[in-house]
Design a protein around this motif. Structure first.
Motif, mmCIF file in Angstrom:
data_model
loop_
_atom_site.group_PDB
_atom_site.id
_atom_site.type_symbol
_atom_site.label_atom_id
_atom_site.label_comp_id
_atom_site.label_asym_id
_atom_site.label_seq_id
_atom_site.Cartn_x
_atom_site.Cartn_y
_atom_site.Cartn_z
ATOM 1 N N ASN A 1 21.589 -15.231 -55.829
ATOM 2 C CA ASN A 1 20.506 -15.822 -55.050
ATOM 3 C C ASN A 1 20.152 -15.018 -53.807
ATOM 4 O O ASN A 1 19.470 -15.507 -52.930
ATOM 5 C CB ASN A 1 20.857 -17.260 -54.663
ATOM 6 N N VAL A 2 20.582 -13.766 -53.698
ATOM 7 C CA VAL A 2 20.280 -12.916 -52.557
ATOM 8 C C VAL A 2 19.024 -12.119 -52.893
ATOM 9 O O VAL A 2 18.960 -11.444 -53.907
ATOM 10 C CB VAL A 2 21.443 -11.962 -52.241
ATOM 11 N N GLY A 3 18.039 -12.205 -52.004
ATOM 12 C CA GLY A 3 16.787 -11.500 -52.230
ATOM 13 C C GLY A 3 16.748 -10.187 -51.475
ATOM 14 O O GLY A 3 17.664 -9.826 -50.738
ATOM 15 N N TRP A 4 15.639 -9.459 -51.714
ATOM 16 C CA TRP A 4 15.498 -8.158 -51.074
ATOM 17 C C TRP A 4 15.341 -8.279 -49.555
ATOM 18 O O TRP A 4 15.730 -7.404 -48.798
ATOM 19 C CB TRP A 4 14.268 -7.421 -51.633
ATOM 20 N N ASP A 5 14.721 -9.336 -49.085
ATOM 21 C CA ASP A 5 14.446 -9.488 -47.662
ATOM 22 C C ASP A 5 15.573 -10.172 -46.887
ATOM 23 O O ASP A 5 15.489 -10.292 -45.675
ATOM 24 C CB ASP A 5 13.157 -10.299 -47.461
ATOM 25 N N ASP A 6 16.577 -10.630 -47.563
ATOM 26 C CA ASP A 6 17.677 -11.311 -46.879
ATOM 27 C C ASP A 6 18.562 -10.296 -46.164
ATOM 28 O O ASP A 6 18.789 -9.194 -46.666
ATOM 29 C CB ASP A 6 18.518 -12.121 -47.872
ATOM 30 N N GLU A 7 19.058 -10.711 -45.006
ATOM 31 C CA GLU A 7 19.929 -9.843 -44.220
ATOM 32 C C GLU A 7 21.377 -10.112 -44.604
ATOM 33 O O GLU A 7 21.814 -11.265 -44.646
ATOM 34 C CB GLU A 7 19.732 -10.138 -42.728
ATOM 35 N N ILE A 8 22.098 -9.053 -44.893
ATOM 36 C CA ILE A 8 23.503 -9.184 -45.264
ATOM 37 C C ILE A 8 24.343 -8.621 -44.126
ATOM 38 O O ILE A 8 24.160 -7.484 -43.713
ATOM 39 C CB ILE A 8 23.818 -8.420 -46.569
ATOM 40 N N VAL A 9 25.271 -9.441 -43.624
ATOM 41 C CA VAL A 9 26.160 -9.017 -42.555
ATOM 42 C C VAL A 9 27.530 -8.786 -43.167
ATOM 43 O O VAL A 9 28.146 -9.702 -43.707
ATOM 44 C CB VAL A 9 26.238 -10.085 -41.437
ATOM 45 N N LEU A 10 28.000 -7.525 -43.131
ATOM 46 C CA LEU A 10 29.283 -7.215 -43.725
ATOM 47 C C LEU A 10 30.426 -7.625 -42.808
ATOM 48 O O LEU A 10 31.404 -8.205 -43.257
ATOM 49 C CB LEU A 10 29.371 -5.722 -44.046
ATOM 50 N N ARG A 11 30.337 -7.263 -41.541
ATOM 51 C CA ARG A 11 31.361 -7.631 -40.579
ATOM 52 C C ARG A 11 30.664 -8.110 -39.304
ATOM 53 O O ARG A 11 29.733 -7.486 -38.828
ATOM 54 C CB ARG A 11 32.234 -6.434 -40.202
ATOM 55 N N LYS A 12 31.152 -9.177 -38.783
ATOM 56 C CA LYS A 12 30.586 -9.667 -37.544
ATOM 57 C C LYS A 12 31.719 -10.011 -36.599
ATOM 58 O O LYS A 12 32.589 -10.809 -36.940
ATOM 59 C CB LYS A 12 29.721 -10.898 -37.798
ATOM 60 N N ARG A 13 31.684 -9.379 -35.434
ATOM 61 C CA ARG A 13 32.723 -9.661 -34.448
ATOM 62 C C ARG A 13 32.420 -10.997 -33.777
ATOM 63 O O ARG A 13 31.267 -11.349 -33.562
ATOM 64 C CB ARG A 13 32.747 -8.584 -33.372
ATOM 65 N N ALA A 14 33.469 -11.661 -33.448
ATOM 66 C CA ALA A 14 33.307 -12.921 -32.737
ATOM 67 C C ALA A 14 32.790 -12.611 -31.334
ATOM 68 O O ALA A 14 33.262 -11.687 -30.676
ATOM 69 C CB ALA A 14 34.639 -13.655 -32.660
#
Length: 148
Positions: free
Chosen positions: A4-17
Protein backbone atom coordinates in the motif's frame (compact mmCIF):
# COMPACT_ATOMS: atom_id res chain seq x y z
CA UNK A 1 7.60 -3.72 1.95
CA UNK A 2 3.88 -3.64 1.95
CA UNK A 3 1.82 -3.13 -1.14
CA UNK A 4 0.00 0.00 0.00
CA UNK A 5 3.00 2.36 -0.36
CA UNK A 6 2.67 4.77 -3.26
CA UNK A 7 5.20 6.70 -5.26
CA UNK A 8 4.47 9.98 -3.45
CA UNK A 9 4.62 8.59 0.07
CA UNK A 10 7.59 9.53 2.21
CA UNK A 11 9.53 6.65 3.70
CA UNK A 12 11.60 7.31 6.81
CA UNK A 13 14.28 4.67 7.33
CA UNK A 14 15.69 5.97 10.60
CA UNK A 15 14.39 8.73 12.76
CA UNK A 16 16.18 9.98 15.82
CA UNK A 17 14.13 10.79 18.82
CA UNK A 18 13.78 14.53 19.24
CA UNK A 19 15.48 15.88 22.33
CA UNK A 20 16.28 19.36 23.42
CA UNK A 21 19.86 20.51 23.26
CA UNK A 22 21.34 23.34 25.27
CA UNK A 23 23.99 25.25 23.40
CA UNK A 24 25.76 28.53 23.99
CA UNK A 25 27.39 29.13 20.62
CA UNK A 26 25.70 31.14 17.90
CA UNK A 27 27.13 28.78 15.26
CA UNK A 28 25.12 25.83 16.65
CA UNK A 29 21.98 27.96 16.84
CA UNK A 30 22.38 29.13 13.24
CA UNK A 31 23.00 25.56 12.06
CA UNK A 32 19.80 24.41 13.77
CA UNK A 33 17.84 27.24 12.15
CA UNK A 34 19.21 26.31 8.70
CA UNK A 35 18.22 22.67 9.18
CA UNK A 36 14.68 23.73 10.04
CA UNK A 37 14.73 22.69 13.67
CA UNK A 38 12.65 24.53 16.23
CA UNK A 39 14.93 26.95 18.05
CA UNK A 40 14.07 28.56 21.35
CA UNK A 41 16.44 31.08 22.87
CA UNK A 42 16.26 32.30 26.43
CA UNK A 43 18.51 34.80 28.11
CA UNK A 44 19.48 33.97 31.64
CA UNK A 45 18.87 36.91 33.91
CA UNK A 46 20.66 37.26 37.18
CA UNK A 47 20.39 40.18 39.46
CA UNK A 48 22.05 41.07 42.67
CA UNK A 49 19.93 43.77 44.25
CA UNK A 50 22.66 44.65 46.73
CA UNK A 51 25.03 45.73 43.97
CA UNK A 52 22.66 47.72 41.80
CA UNK A 53 24.35 50.97 40.91
CA UNK A 54 22.90 54.37 40.23
CA UNK A 55 22.96 53.81 36.47
CA UNK A 56 20.96 50.57 36.73
CA UNK A 57 18.33 52.26 38.91
CA UNK A 58 18.08 55.06 36.36
CA UNK A 59 17.73 52.58 33.48
CA UNK A 60 14.98 50.75 35.37
CA UNK A 61 13.19 54.04 35.96
CA UNK A 62 13.42 54.91 32.26
CA UNK A 63 12.07 51.48 31.31
CA UNK A 64 9.05 51.87 33.60
CA UNK A 65 8.00 55.31 32.37
CA UNK A 66 6.99 56.61 28.98
CA UNK A 67 8.75 59.94 29.51
CA UNK A 68 11.92 60.90 27.71
CA UNK A 69 14.69 61.31 30.28
CA UNK A 70 17.96 62.94 29.22
CA UNK A 71 21.15 61.09 30.18
CA UNK A 72 23.29 62.49 32.97
CA UNK A 73 26.10 64.77 31.75
CA UNK A 74 29.39 65.77 33.38
CA UNK A 75 29.25 68.83 35.61
CA UNK A 76 30.64 72.16 34.53
CA UNK A 77 33.20 71.90 37.36
CA UNK A 78 34.79 68.95 35.55
CA UNK A 79 34.74 70.82 32.22
CA UNK A 80 36.35 73.90 33.75
CA UNK A 81 38.99 71.76 35.49
CA UNK A 82 39.86 70.04 32.18
CA UNK A 83 40.11 73.37 30.33
CA UNK A 84 42.20 74.99 33.10
CA UNK A 85 44.65 72.06 33.28
CA UNK A 86 44.87 71.85 29.48
CA UNK A 87 45.65 75.56 29.18
CA UNK A 88 48.23 75.29 31.98
CA UNK A 89 50.00 72.60 29.93
CA UNK A 90 49.60 74.82 26.83
CA UNK A 91 48.11 72.08 24.65
CA UNK A 92 45.09 72.20 22.35
CA UNK A 93 41.99 70.03 22.57
CA UNK A 94 43.22 68.07 19.56
CA UNK A 95 46.64 67.44 21.16
CA UNK A 96 44.94 66.30 24.38
CA UNK A 97 42.68 64.03 22.33
CA UNK A 98 45.69 62.44 20.66
CA UNK A 99 47.36 62.03 24.06
CA UNK A 100 44.38 60.12 25.51
CA UNK A 101 43.44 58.39 22.22
CA UNK A 102 40.09 60.19 21.85
CA UNK A 103 38.68 62.57 19.26
CA UNK A 104 38.84 66.33 19.68
CA UNK A 105 35.02 66.44 19.77
CA UNK A 106 35.01 64.19 22.86
CA UNK A 107 37.37 66.60 24.66
CA UNK A 108 35.18 69.53 23.56
CA UNK A 109 32.03 67.78 24.88
CA UNK A 110 33.68 67.14 28.26
CA UNK A 111 34.85 70.76 28.56
CA UNK A 112 31.39 72.07 27.59
CA UNK A 113 29.63 69.73 30.06
CA UNK A 114 27.67 67.92 27.32
CA UNK A 115 29.35 64.51 27.56
CA UNK A 116 27.86 61.50 29.32
CA UNK A 117 30.46 60.57 31.97
CA UNK A 118 32.65 57.62 31.05
CA UNK A 119 34.97 56.46 33.83
CA UNK A 120 37.63 55.18 31.41
CA UNK A 121 37.85 58.48 29.55
CA UNK A 122 37.87 60.46 32.81
CA UNK A 123 40.71 58.26 34.10
CA UNK A 124 42.75 58.84 30.93
CA UNK A 125 42.15 62.58 31.16
CA UNK A 126 43.17 62.60 34.84
CA UNK A 127 46.46 60.88 34.07
CA UNK A 128 47.21 63.05 31.03
CA UNK A 129 46.40 66.35 32.77
CA UNK A 130 47.56 65.45 36.28
CA UNK A 131 44.37 66.71 37.98
CA UNK A 132 41.47 64.97 39.72
CA UNK A 133 38.25 64.88 37.70
CA UNK A 134 36.25 62.41 39.81
CA UNK A 135 35.09 62.35 43.41
CA UNK A 136 36.01 65.12 45.84
CA UNK A 137 38.48 67.93 45.16
CA UNK A 138 37.84 68.17 41.41
CA UNK A 139 40.65 70.20 39.85
CA UNK A 140 43.22 69.48 42.57
CA UNK A 141 46.60 67.98 41.57
CA UNK A 142 46.58 64.23 41.14
CA UNK A 143 48.77 62.44 43.69
CA UNK A 144 50.12 58.95 43.17
CA UNK A 145 50.95 56.50 45.93
CA UNK A 146 50.70 57.08 49.68
CA UNK A 147 50.41 60.53 51.13
CA UNK A 148 53.28 61.44 53.43
Amino acid sequence: MSGNVGWDDEIVLRKRAEHSKVTRSSADINAARRSGAVVSTEKKVTSNAGHVGEDFRRIAKVAETDEIIAPKAVSMDVGKAIAKARLALEITQKELGVKVNEKQTVINDYEAGRAVPNQQILGKLERALGVKLRGKDIGSPLTFGKKA
